[in-house]
Design an enzyme around this catalytic site. Structure first.
Site, short mmCIF file in Angstrom:
data_model
loop_
_atom_site.label_atom_id
_atom_site.label_comp_id
_atom_site.label_asym_id
_atom_site.label_seq_id
_atom_site.Cartn_x
_atom_site.Cartn_y
_atom_site.Cartn_z
N HIS A 77 0.85 -1.20 0.00
CA HIS A 77 0.00 0.00 0.00
C HIS A 77 0.88 1.25 0.00
O HIS A 77 0.68 2.17 -0.80
CB HIS A 77 -0.92 -0.01 1.22
CG HIS A 77 -1.56 1.32 1.53
ND1 HIS A 77 -2.57 1.86 0.74
CD2 HIS A 77 -1.34 2.21 2.52
CE1 HIS A 77 -2.93 3.03 1.25
NE2 HIS A 77 -2.20 3.28 2.32
N ASP A 106 7.31 22.48 -25.61
CA ASP A 106 7.25 21.10 -25.10
C ASP A 106 8.27 20.99 -23.99
O ASP A 106 8.92 21.98 -23.63
CB ASP A 106 7.55 20.08 -26.21
CG ASP A 106 6.95 18.72 -25.91
OD1 ASP A 106 7.18 18.21 -24.78
OD2 ASP A 106 6.23 18.18 -26.76
N TRP A 142 7.41 -0.35 4.09
CA TRP A 142 8.01 0.30 2.92
C TRP A 142 9.41 0.81 3.22
O TRP A 142 10.20 1.05 2.32
CB TRP A 142 7.12 1.44 2.42
CG TRP A 142 7.28 2.74 3.13
CD1 TRP A 142 6.72 3.10 4.31
CD2 TRP A 142 8.05 3.88 2.69
NE1 TRP A 142 7.09 4.37 4.64
CE2 TRP A 142 7.89 4.88 3.67
CE3 TRP A 142 8.84 4.15 1.58
CZ2 TRP A 142 8.52 6.13 3.58
CZ3 TRP A 142 9.45 5.40 1.49
CH2 TRP A 142 9.29 6.37 2.48
N SER A 169 13.29 6.37 -13.36
CA SER A 169 12.20 7.12 -13.97
C SER A 169 12.07 8.50 -13.33
O SER A 169 11.96 9.52 -14.03
CB SER A 169 10.90 6.33 -13.82
OG SER A 169 9.79 7.17 -14.01
N SER A 170 12.10 8.54 -11.99
CA SER A 170 11.97 9.83 -11.31
C SER A 170 13.13 10.76 -11.64
O SER A 170 12.94 11.95 -11.84
CB SER A 170 11.94 9.64 -9.79
OG SER A 170 10.86 8.86 -9.43
N HIS A 253 13.43 11.61 4.24
CA HIS A 253 12.81 12.87 4.60
C HIS A 253 12.67 13.83 3.43
O HIS A 253 11.58 14.37 3.21
CB HIS A 253 13.41 13.53 5.83
CG HIS A 253 12.40 14.46 6.41
ND1 HIS A 253 11.34 14.02 7.15
CD2 HIS A 253 12.19 15.77 6.22
CE1 HIS A 253 10.55 15.03 7.43
NE2 HIS A 253 11.05 16.10 6.88
N GLU A 255 12.25 12.92 0.52
CA GLU A 255 11.16 12.29 -0.24
C GLU A 255 9.79 12.78 0.23
O GLU A 255 8.88 13.01 -0.56
CB GLU A 255 11.26 10.76 -0.08
CG GLU A 255 10.05 9.97 -0.53
CD GLU A 255 9.84 9.99 -2.03
OE1 GLU A 255 10.80 10.29 -2.76
OE2 GLU A 255 8.71 9.71 -2.46
N TYR A 257 9.11 15.65 1.31
CA TYR A 257 8.88 16.98 0.76
C TYR A 257 8.73 16.95 -0.74
O TYR A 257 8.08 17.83 -1.32
CB TYR A 257 10.00 17.93 1.20
CG TYR A 257 9.91 18.17 2.69
CD1 TYR A 257 8.68 18.07 3.32
CD2 TYR A 257 11.01 18.47 3.46
CE1 TYR A 257 8.56 18.25 4.68
CE2 TYR A 257 10.88 18.66 4.82
CZ TYR A 257 9.66 18.55 5.43
OH TYR A 257 9.53 18.72 6.76
N SER A 268 -0.82 27.37 -4.21
CA SER A 268 -0.48 28.77 -4.48
C SER A 268 -1.02 29.26 -5.81
O SER A 268 -1.07 30.47 -6.05
CB SER A 268 1.04 28.95 -4.46
OG SER A 268 1.58 28.51 -3.25
N HIS A 302 14.96 12.36 12.91
CA HIS A 302 13.76 12.41 13.75
C HIS A 302 12.82 11.24 13.47
O HIS A 302 11.86 11.04 14.20
CB HIS A 302 13.04 13.77 13.62
CG HIS A 302 12.41 14.03 12.29
ND1 HIS A 302 12.32 15.27 11.76
CD2 HIS A 302 11.84 13.21 11.40
CE1 HIS A 302 11.72 15.21 10.58
NE2 HIS A 302 11.42 13.95 10.34
N HIS A 303 13.11 10.47 12.41
CA HIS A 303 12.33 9.26 12.17
C HIS A 303 12.81 8.11 13.04
O HIS A 303 12.21 7.05 13.04
CB HIS A 303 12.44 8.85 10.71
CG HIS A 303 11.81 9.83 9.77
ND1 HIS A 303 10.50 9.74 9.39
CD2 HIS A 303 12.31 10.93 9.16
CE1 HIS A 303 10.23 10.75 8.56
NE2 HIS A 303 11.30 11.49 8.41
N THR A 328 7.16 26.80 6.83
CA THR A 328 5.82 26.28 6.55
C THR A 328 4.76 27.24 7.06
O THR A 328 3.75 27.48 6.39
CB THR A 328 5.64 24.89 7.19
OG1 THR A 328 6.80 24.11 6.92
CG2 THR A 328 4.42 24.19 6.64
N LYS A 331 4.23 30.01 4.71
CA LYS A 331 3.36 29.66 3.59
C LYS A 331 1.89 29.70 3.99
O LYS A 331 1.06 30.27 3.29
CB LYS A 331 3.72 28.27 3.05
CG LYS A 331 5.14 28.19 2.53
CD LYS A 331 5.36 27.00 1.65
CE LYS A 331 4.76 27.18 0.29
NZ LYS A 331 5.45 28.20 -0.52
N ARG A 450 1.42 0.49 15.32
CA ARG A 450 1.12 0.39 13.89
C ARG A 450 1.62 -0.95 13.35
O ARG A 450 2.39 -1.64 14.00
CB ARG A 450 1.75 1.56 13.14
CG ARG A 450 3.26 1.60 13.24
CD ARG A 450 3.83 2.89 12.68
NE ARG A 450 3.83 2.90 11.23
CZ ARG A 450 4.74 3.57 10.49
NH1 ARG A 450 5.67 4.28 11.07
NH2 ARG A 450 4.69 3.54 9.19
#
Lengths: 526, 185
Positions: A77, A106, A142, A169-170, A253, A255, A257, A268, A302-303, A328, A331, A450
Site C-alpha cells: 500500500h 514542449d 516500505w 524514472s523519477s 525525509h 522524499e 517533501y 499557491s 527524527h524518524h 511552513t 506559507k 502500527r
C-alpha cells in the site's frame, strides 16, 4: 513552424492514431495524460489494499486475512501510493502544465520524457508480480529495514530492481523538468516571475536528483548483503543495521517533501484564482520552499529517535525539525493573507485547496508533537504516527492533486466538469477522511502500535469508526472517476479559454482544450 | 524543441543534462560514502558511534576468600503438588565466597501429559540478592518434561566476595510453575 518542425517528428498536425500514439508519443500533454491515468489506476490499486487493511482492523482478532498477507498489504500500500500514485501524479501535472506555464513548446527532452513514463509500468510490473512468487510480496514495511527486510523471500530482488527502475524514472523526469525550466522559459520570464507551481517543481526536481540515487544505493547495499556476502548492515560481519536507517531517512525525509512541495505550488495557484487577488508575498513563498527543501536534508534522524542516539543528536534533530515550522508557517499565513478581503468563490478546486489548508496544518501540528523527543518516545511506531503522515499525505498531497485536476481539467478537456458531482466528491471525501484518520490520533496516544493486524479490545470502537470512514472514502473516489470521464465526454458544456474568472498565467491564454502544440512561437512576457 | 528556438537551447540542454546526470551518479556514490562517513563523523565529534558504545565482555577474575565461609540454603517451592515433585538435592552448603560451586535440583512431572515447567528464583535476605551470582541455571529457560519424567537440573553459582560481613547465611529459593500442557491449547 512547418519547415523547422519535421526534424524529429512528423505528427505535427496532430497525434498519431491508436496505441502508437501513446507508446511513441513525445508530446508533453500526451505524456502528462499517461502519467495522470497511470497514477489514478495506482491510486485504486493502493486504495484496494488500504481497504483490506481497514477491513482486517474493523474489529479485534484475526478476521479476514492471514497476518503475513496483512504485512504485505501494509508494505505494498505504501510503496504503491508513494511511488505509483502521488509521485507520478505530480510528474503528470508537471508535464502538462510546466511547458504551458513557462511558454515553452514542449519539455526540453521529449524522447527521454517518453522513456521516463514507460519504464514506470515496468517497475510496477516487477513490484506487483511479487504477489505471485514464493514467500509472497515484500512485507517488512516500505522502509525495508534490515535485518527483517532481508528475510523477504524471492520477492526481494524484484523489489530492489523495481525501486531502481522507479528511481531512474523519477531522476529522468526531474532532469527533464529542470532543463525545461532553466532553458525553455519564454523571453521575459525571469526566474522570479515564474508561477509558484513551477518553482515548487524546480526545487522538487533538485531534491529528486539529490536523494533518489541515495535510495538506489541503500537498496543495492541490501541486495549485496543478501546475495553477495557483503555486511553493510549485518552486525555479525561488522556492519550496523542502524546505518541503514540513517541512509534510508537521508533519502526518506526529502522524499516526504518531494510529495508536498508541488502541492504547495498547486495551492499557491488555486487560492489567488478564487480569491481574485494576487498571491500574497510571492518571493517569501519561493524562499520558504527553498528553505524547507534545505532543512529536509538535516532532519532525517527524527524518524529514528528511539534507536539510541546521543542526547546531542536528539537535540539537534529536534530543533532542526521544529525549525521547519517557520517556513511552513510563512506559507500558511501567506495563503490566508491572500484570501484576506478577497472576493472568494467556492468552486471545487477552491474547496479542495481550503481543505488542504486546514487539514495539512493539522498534520503539521501533529508533526511538531512528534518532533518533541520525549513525546516521540511514546508516539513512536504508534497509530499517532499513522494519523500524522496520512493527514499530510491524503488531505495534503492527494487533495492538492485532486484540486489541480479539477482546476485544470477544463483546460485539458475543453469542457466543464459537473460542479455538483465535484462538490459531492469533495464533501464525501473530506468528511470521510477525517472520520478515518482523526480517531487514529486517539488510538496512537492510547498505545495502539502500527503495522499489527490485531489489537487490544479497548481500541475496538475507534477502529470501527476509522474503518467505516475508510470505506466511505474509498467508494467516494468512484465519483472522482465519474466526474473525470463525464467531463472528457462533454461535461456540462464548453469551457472558455480563461475557464476561471480570476485565472492568470500563460496556460489560460491558449484555447480550451489546449491544442496538441502550444507556444510554438514563444509568447512575450512583460 | 520543434521550432526555430531549437538550435540554441539544444546546446545549453546538453551541458545541463550532463551536469544533472553527473550529480545523480555522484549522489549514488554519496550513498555508499555515507557508510564510512557516519563512523568518521561520530569519531571526530565524539558522539557515540557503534564502535565506542559496543561494550567489550571482559573476564572478571575473582579472588576466592578462603578465610570466610558462608552458608547457602536451598529451598524448593511448588504450589502445584499434584503436578510437580520438586526438591533440592542438597539443602545446605558451606561455601567460600568467590569460588564456583555446582548443585542440583530434582523435579518430576507427576502428570501423564507433557508439560513445560519454569522455575523462578529468589534470594533472601533481599540485600544478598545481587551477591548470589548464578552462572548457569535451569531457571534461565523453560524445561520440557515428558509425561512422568524426572530431571536433575544444575545450578552453577558463586557468592560474591563483596557480600556484607553481617550476612552469614543466604537462602536460594526456587518456585516451580507449570507453563502449558504441551500439545494442548
Amino acid at each position: 513552424m512547418s519547415t523547422a518542425t519535421d526534424t524529429h517528428h512528423d505528427e505535427h498536425h496532430g497525434p498519431a492514431k491508436g496505441m502508437r500514439r501513446w507508446l511513441f508519443t513525445t508530446n508533453h500533454k500526451d505524456i502528462g495524460t499517461l502519467y495522470l491515468w497511470f497514477s489514478l489506476i495506482m491510486f485504486f490499486v493502493g486504495g484496494a489494499m488500504a481497504m483490506v487493511i481497514r477491513a482486517e482492523l474493523i474489529q479485534p482478532g484475526m478476521n479476514l486475512v492471514d497476518p503475513m498477507f496483512y504485512n504485505q498489504m501494509v508494505t505494498m500500500h505504501a510503496l504503491i501510493m508513494i511511488f505509483g500514485a502521488v509521485m507520478p501524479a505530480f510528474v503528470g501535472l508537471a508535464n502538462w502544465m510546466i511547458p504551458m506555464m513557462v511558454g515553452a513548446p514542449d519539455m526540453a527532452l521529449p524522447r527521454m520524457n517518453n522513456w521516463s513514463f514507460w519504464i514506470l509500468p515496468i517497475g510496477f510490473t516487477l513490484l506487483l508480480m511479487t504477489f505471485f512468487v514464493p514467500g509472497g510480496a515484500p512485507a517488512a514495511g516500505w522502509t525495508i529495514y534490515p535485518p527483517l527486510s532481508l528475510q523477504t523471500g524471492d520477492a526481494f530482488p524484484l523489489l530492489v530492481f523495481g525501486i531502481h527502475v522507479l528511481g531512474i524514472s523519477s531522476i529522468m523526469g526531474a532532469i527533464n523538468i529542470i532543463v525545461t525550466i532553466m532553458n525553455m522559459r519564454a523571453p521575459g520570464m525571469g526566474l522570479l516571475k515564474m508561477p509558484i507551481f513551477v518553482w515548487g517543481w524546480l526545487i522538487t526536481a533538485y531534491l529528486l536528483i539529490a536523494v533518489m540515487p541515495v535510495l538506489a544505493g541503500a537498496v543495492t547495499m541490501l541486495l549485496t548483503d543478501k546475495y553477495f556476502g557483503t555486511a553493510f548492515f549485518d552486525a555479525a560481519g561488522g556492519g550496523d543495521p542502524v546505518l541503514f536507517q540513517h541512509i534510508f531517512w537521508f533519502f526518506g525525509h526529502p522524499e516526504v517533501y518531494i510529495m508536498i512541495l508541488p502541492a504547495f505550488g498547486i495551492i499557491s495557484e488555486i487560492i489567488p484564482t478564487f480569491a481574485r487577488k494576487k498571491l500574497f508575498g510571492y518571493s517569501a513563498m519561493v524562499y520558504a520552499i527553498a528553505a524547507i527543501a534545505f532543512l529536509s536534508f538535516i532532519v532525517w534522524a527524527h524518524h529514528m529517535f528511539t534507536v539510541g542516539m546521543p542526547v546531542a543528536g536528539l537535540l539537534f534533530f529536534m530543533f532542526t525539525t521544529m525549525l521547519i515550522a517557520v517556513p511552513t508557517g510563512v506559507k500558511i499565513f501567506n495563503w490566508v493573507a491572500t484570501m484576506w478581503r478577497g472576493a472568494m468563490t467556492f468552486e471545487t478546486p477552491m474547496l479542495y485547496a481550503l481543505a488542504f489548508l486546514f487539514l495539512f496544518t493539522i498534520g503539521g501540528f501533529s508533526g511538531l508533537m512528534l518532533a518533541i523527543v520525549p513525546a516521540d518516545f511514546q508516539y513512536h511506531d504508534s497509530y499517532f504516527v499513522v494519523a500524522h503522515f496520512h493527514y499530510v499525505l491524503v488531505p495534503g498531497a492527494v487533495f492538492a492533486i485532486m484540486a489541480a485536476v479539477y482546476y485544470w481539467l477544463p483546460k485539458w478537456t475543453g469542457y466543464m466538469y459537473s460542479e455538483f458531482w465535484g462538490k459531492t466528491h469533495f464533501w464525501l471525501s473530506t468528511i470521510s477522511i477525517n472520520v478515518t484518520f482523526f480517531p487514529q490520533h486517539f488510538l496512537g496516544l492510547a498505545g495502539m502500535p502500527r503495522r499489527i493486524p490485531d489489537y487490544a479490545v479497548q481500541f475496538t470502537d475507534f477502529n470501527f469508526i476509522s474503518s467505516i470512514g475508510a470505506f466511505v472514502f474509498g467508494l467516494s473516489q468512484l465519483i472522482f472517476v465519474y466526474v473525470i470521464i463525464h467531463c472528457i465526454r462533454g461535461g456540462v458544456g464548453r469551457a472558455t479559454d480563461r475557464v476561471w474568472e480570476g485565472s492568470h498565467g500563460l496556460e489560460w491564454t491558449v484555447p480550451s482544450p489546449a491544442p496538441y502544440h502550444t507556444f510554438e512561437t514563444a509568447p512575450e512576457v512583460k | 524543441m520543434s521550432s526555430e528556438q531549437d538550435g540554441k537551447p539544444g546546446k545549453g540542454n546538453r551541458g545541463l543534462v550532463a551536469r544533472l546526470t553527473l550529480a545523480s551518479v555522484a549522489m549514488f556514490g554519496f550513498g555508499f560514502a555515507l557508510v564510512p562517513l557516519y563512523d568518521v563523523f561520530c569519531e571526530v565529534t565524539g558522539i557515540s558511534s557503534s564502535s565506542t558504545t559496543r561494550a567489550a565482555a571482559e573476564p572478571v577474575a575473582l579472588e576466592v576468600d578462603y578465610d570466610r565461609k558462608v552458608t547457602v540454603e536451598f529451598v524448593a517451592t511448588t504450589n502445584q503438588r499434584d503436578i510437580w515433585r520438586f526438591t533440592p538435592e542438597e539443602t545446605r552448603m558451606r561455601v567460600h565466597p568467590g569460588k564456583l560451586y555446582t548443585t542440583h535440583y530434582l523435579a518430576t512431572n507427576l502428570d501423564e501429559r507433557d508439560r513445560m515447567g519454569h522455575a523462578v528464583p529468589d534470594v533472601s535476605p533481599a540485600g544478598a540478592t545481587r551477591y548470589v551470582q548464578k552462572v548457569e541455571c535451569f531457571c534461565f529457560e523453560e524445561q520440557l518434561f515428558a509425561g512422568e519424567e524426572s530431571q536433575r537440573m544444575p545450578v552453577l553459582f558463586y557468592v560474591d566476595p563483596e557480600l556484607p560481613r553481617n550476612i552469614g547465611t543466604v537462602t536460594l529459593n526456587y518456585s516451580f510453575f507449570a507453563q502449558d500442557v504441551v500439545g494442548e491449547k
